[in-house]
Design a protein around this motif. Structure first.
Motif: not given
Length: 235
Positions: A196-202
């Protein structure tokens, strides 16, 4: 499950599946591939397991490690999810990995004889009926690509640090820590918060990898199947 490669001088034959009492459904785990993962994630738990210095994606059939356990979907020696069963169930006692064909040494209907049954070797080649009788033509046409893609997926998850040790992720959760205790040091799961964090980080980790992302999401959801397997095993 112990396996051996089918060699070109194999004297073995396979009889049939008519009277073995569904022994294959008492296996603890089987190796997974991307071929059928979309159907099977709703039934079983999927994890990454390190064995002999190699990491593989595996299905687990039942909760815990009690003697005499079997797949919870086995009813009266018949599979109750027959149309959704994994490829490895369809092909048992045979498997195809890394361009080699293996057979299970625990199957009671593989015999060291060519007097009767289905011969493993014909004209110095693997008898095509070995697979034709157990899996669909669709898989036979795709199997090399499926295996390569499955190995690529495992590498993608491992190299991009998407995995976390099972015992670390579930530390303190009694239900989960009682699941396969003897294997916990070998098990890894996909870390949902990291994904999830990787997806939100752009970051563009999943750019062009939409299929892998969909599989990752299904595996994360399937990790909760431990609870389903526990309930079925407790009945």
């Amino acid at each position: 499950m112990s396996r051996k490669i089918i060699k070109q001088n194999s004297p073995l034959s396979f009889m049939d599946c008519s009277s073995c009492g569904a022994r294959c459904c008492q296996s603890n785990l089987i190796y997974a591939s991307l071929y059928d993962i979309e159907k099977v994630t709703e039934l079983f738990s999927l994890f990454f397991m390190i064995q002999n210095h190699k990491i593989s994606l595996v299905y687990f059939f039942y909760y815990g490690e009690k003697e005499g356990e079997h797949c919870p979907y086995l009813q009266n020696d018949l599979c109750s999810v027959y149309e959704k069963r994994p490829y490895a169930c369809r092909s048992y006692p045979f498997s195809h990995q890394s361009s080699s064909i293996y057979y299970s040494t625990t199957c009671p209907h593989i015999v060291e004889s060519q007097e009767s049954g289905m011969k493993f070797i014909e004209d110095k080649k693997i008898n095509p009926a070995i697979f034709n009788d157990f899996v669909t033509e669709d898989f036979l046409q795709k199997q090399d690509d499926v295996m390569k893609k499955s190995e690529e997926f495992v590498r993608f998850c491992n190299q991009n640090d998407l995995l976390i040790p099972y015992e670390k992720f579930y530390a303190g959760k009694e239900l989960y820590m009682n699941f396969k205790p003897s294997m916990q040091k070998q098990l890894y799961c996909i870390h949902p918060f990291k994904v999830a964090a990787l997806r939100l980080s752009g970051k563009k980790l999943f750019e062009g990898k939409g299929y892998f992302l969909s599989i990752i999401q299904k595996i994360i959801a399937a990790q909760r199947n431990i609870e389903k397997l526990y309930l079925k095993s407790s009945l």
